[in-house]
Design an enzyme around this catalytic site. Structure first.
Site, PDB file in Angstrom:
ATOM      1  N   LYS A  77     -52.965  84.721  16.632  1.00  0.00           N
ATOM      2  CA  LYS A  77     -52.659  83.252  17.493  1.00  0.00           C
ATOM      3  C   LYS A  77     -51.474  82.781  16.828  1.00  0.00           C
ATOM      4  CE  LYS A  77     -55.226  79.156  18.841  1.00  0.00           C
ATOM      5  NZ  LYS A  77     -56.374  78.370  18.720  1.00  0.00           N
TER       6      LYS A  77
ATOM      7  N   ASP B 297     -57.949  67.744  14.413  1.00  0.00           N
ATOM      8  CA  ASP B 297     -58.248  68.919  14.773  1.00  0.00           C
ATOM      9  C   ASP B 297     -57.297  70.103  13.852  1.00  0.00           C
ATOM     10  OD1 ASP B 297     -58.712  71.704  15.465  1.00  0.00           O
ATOM     11  OD2 ASP B 297     -58.274  71.402  17.645  1.00  0.00           O
TER      12      ASP B 297
ATOM     13  N   ASP C 288     -63.277  78.893  23.003  1.00  0.00           N
ATOM     14  CA  ASP C 288     -62.467  78.641  21.879  1.00  0.00           C
ATOM     15  C   ASP C 288     -61.897  79.651  21.349  1.00  0.00           C
ATOM     16  OD1 ASP C 288     -61.174  77.571  19.789  1.00  0.00           O
ATOM     17  OD2 ASP C 288     -63.000  76.733  18.649  1.00  0.00           O
TER      18      ASP C 288
ATOM     19  N   GLU D  21     -57.535  71.982  22.851  1.00  0.00           N
ATOM     20  CA  GLU D  21     -58.736  72.004  22.086  1.00  0.00           C
ATOM     21  C   GLU D  21     -59.187  70.641  21.773  1.00  0.00           C
ATOM     22  OE1 GLU D  21     -57.277  76.281  19.891  1.00  0.00           O
ATOM     23  OE2 GLU D  21     -57.159  74.339  18.978  1.00  0.00           O
TER      24      GLU D  21
END
Length: 538
Positions: free
Chosen positions: A72, A195, A10, A173
């Site tokens: 990211k 999420d 992850d 994810e």
């Protein structure tokens, strides 16, 4: 299971996590300090070595200009994008423009692409796994936000290659979280995965049956995450300090870093105890040289008021996902929360109110995505493991047309893999090449979508305008990435296809980055597979 092993990673905005399947069960791998989550942070030191993870995060203030975090949020983006402009205003490290409007990070006289930075985090996850398993690891499944576009997915895959990993799959994810939730359960449920990570928000609706995980819809906001909650606290602290001292801490990036660190701690404290006492000793000096401290108290009510609009934004995304799946909140059987910010009471209470049911307990929001990635990696390596996964493309695929408009080719939330063909004709006599721009997004205006690249087709029969027909096939694979092929149906001749990714890396760039990455020394690491557990700068 085959002797070769594959891990699940992850790769998060704020933290990363690595997992593996052992004895049929997913296991989150700790480092030698028993830490299972690791800051997605890279700190370049004066001696040329590099700290990665939690040790690097401790350098954010003392080595601010050479410590890169939240990369990211920038990966796969264009230099002129809003997210990059925002980052330039608040990040202490230098964000510069590379070729083709790409984003680069300038540190200690060197320039790095975003895949280079992410590769260092992935390399650390690989090293943690190899140390724990006492064997080399060369394959991995890496997760990305469901709403990542093709550029962002390709950049993440490039990062894996640079880190020395064969990326078996890029997995969404929320889908990974659902895999971990449904593993070993004989359930038939419609599940929503909410999420909320450090930099992005996704919601996916899945139908889980026996060994079948079908994504019904997904939606997201790549500009919304826990970092935005921190920013609200930072603004509140800075405004209060300015009001009392007439000094704006935001004008100094060193002070800004202290503010960010204090804001993150305050968010955690107010979420766990209902109140946060903030103290930043010696944060700045006044005009007379007097050293000033920043002191403040943040209550849960104050915090809830300052972030409520951010929370409401998540439910607009939930509305979109439910509508796309042709469902209502009442049709949902279970709610899974993913991401550290979902520990906040305001998130949990709001989710409970929206879906009218309690979120599932006993699921670690920081680890569940990595565990799902490990399960998928294991399934891809072991043919005896039967798990059927049906994912969807989160964004529509479009082609640019005249006047700055686009034409939709593949709808969002279409199950993948998928391929669709579209016929084109030449626009002038004697035409030898055709240029087509490909976009992802939901607007019919090109400037409101993300351009994936410009394709040039050649090799077809030359004729009069409108006489020559070209069939172009667009394919979205299981990684959610787009491939294009073209054919002259009259002759059966396939045309050449060239894709130029405006924010990606060429094969030459990747090979150069692989060599440079191998030469970078991770502080505390020796060989790729150390005989004893290395100390990672703690």
């Amino acid at each position: 299971m085959s002797e070769e092993i594959a891990i699940g990673i992850d790769l998060g905005t704020s933290t990363s996590c690595v997992s593996v399947v052992q004895d049929g069960q997913p296991l989150v791998i700790p480092n030698e300090w028993d830490e299972t989550t690791h800051a997605s942070c890279v700190s370049f030191l004066e001696d040329g070595s590099v700290l990665v993870g939690n040790a690097a995060k401790r350098n954010i203030i003392t080595n601010a200009e050479s410590t890169v975090y939240s990369a990211k949020r920038l990966i796969g983006r264009y230099f002129f994008s809003d997210e990059v402009k925002k980052a330039q205003a608040v990040m202490p490290y230098q964000i510069v423009e590379g070729e083709n409007n790409a984003v680069r990070i300038a540190v200690r006289g060197e320039t790095y692409s975003l895949p280079d930075i992410s590769a260092l985090v992935l390399k650390e996850m690989k090293a943690i796994a190899e140390t724990y398993l006492d064997r080399p690891v060369k394959k991995a499944v890496i997760t990305v936000p469901a709403y990542f576009n093709d550029n962002q997915r390709q950049a993440t895959k490039d990062a894996g290659r640079i880190a020395g990993l064969e990326v078996l799959r890029i997995l969404n994810e929320p889908t990974a979280a659902a895999l971990a939730y449904g593993f070993g359960r004989d359930v038939s449920q419609r599940v929503v995965v909410y999420d909320l990570g450090g930099g992005t928000f996704d919601v996916s609706i899945l139908e889980i049956g026996k060994d079948v995980f079908e994504v019904l819809s997904t939606a997201g906001d790549t500009y919304l995450g826990g970092d935005d909650f921190d920013d609200r606290i930072m603004t509140w602290l800075a405004d209060d300090f300015l009001k009392r001292t007439r000094l704006d801490l935001r004008q100094n990036k060193y002070c800004l870093q202290m503010l960010k660190d204090a804001a993150e701690r305050a968010k955690i404290d107010v979420g766990s105890t209902g109140v946060a006492d903030v103290l930043c000793e010696g944060i700045c000096q006044d005009a007379q040289g007097k050293v000033l401290d920043l002191e403040a108290r943040l209550t849960q009510d104050q915090f809830n008021r300052m972030v409520m609009d951010l929370v409401q934004r998540t439910f607009k995304v939930c509305d979109e996902a439910l509508q796309s799946a042709r469902m209502t909140a009442a049709d949902i059987d279970a709610v899974i929360l993913v991401g550290g910010p979902t520990r906040l009471p305001i998130i949990r209470n709001s989710v409970r109110h929206y879906f009218q049911k309690e979120p599932k307990e006993g699921i670690n929001p920081d680890q569940v995505v990595a565990m799902g990635a490990a399960l998928q990696a294991n399934a891809l390596m072991d043919s005896a493991t039967e798990t059927f996964l049906v994912d969807v493309t989160p964004l529509s695929l479009r082609i640019g047309t005249v006047g700055g408009y686009t034409e939709k080719i593949i709808d969002k939330n279409t199950p993948v893999p998928i391929d669709r063909s579209k016929s084109f004709t030449t626009s002038r006599d004697g035409q030898e090449k055709v240029k087509i721009r490909v976009y992802q997004g939901e607007s019919n205006r090109a400037d409101e979508c993300e351009m994936l690249g410009e394709f040039e087709f050649s090799g077809f029969r030359v004729g009069y305008r409108g006489e020559v027909k070209i069939d172009v096939t667009f394919e979205i694979n299981t990684d959610g990435m787009v491939n294009v092929s073209a054919e002259d149906p009259e002759t059966g001749q396939k045309t050449s296809t060239t894709l130029t990714m405006s924010s990606g890396l060429s094969e030459e760039d990747i090979q150069r980055s692989i060599q440079a990455n191998q030469q970078l020394q991770l502080a505390g690491h020796g060989e790729d597979l150390p005989a004893a557990a290395p100390r990672r700068g703690r």
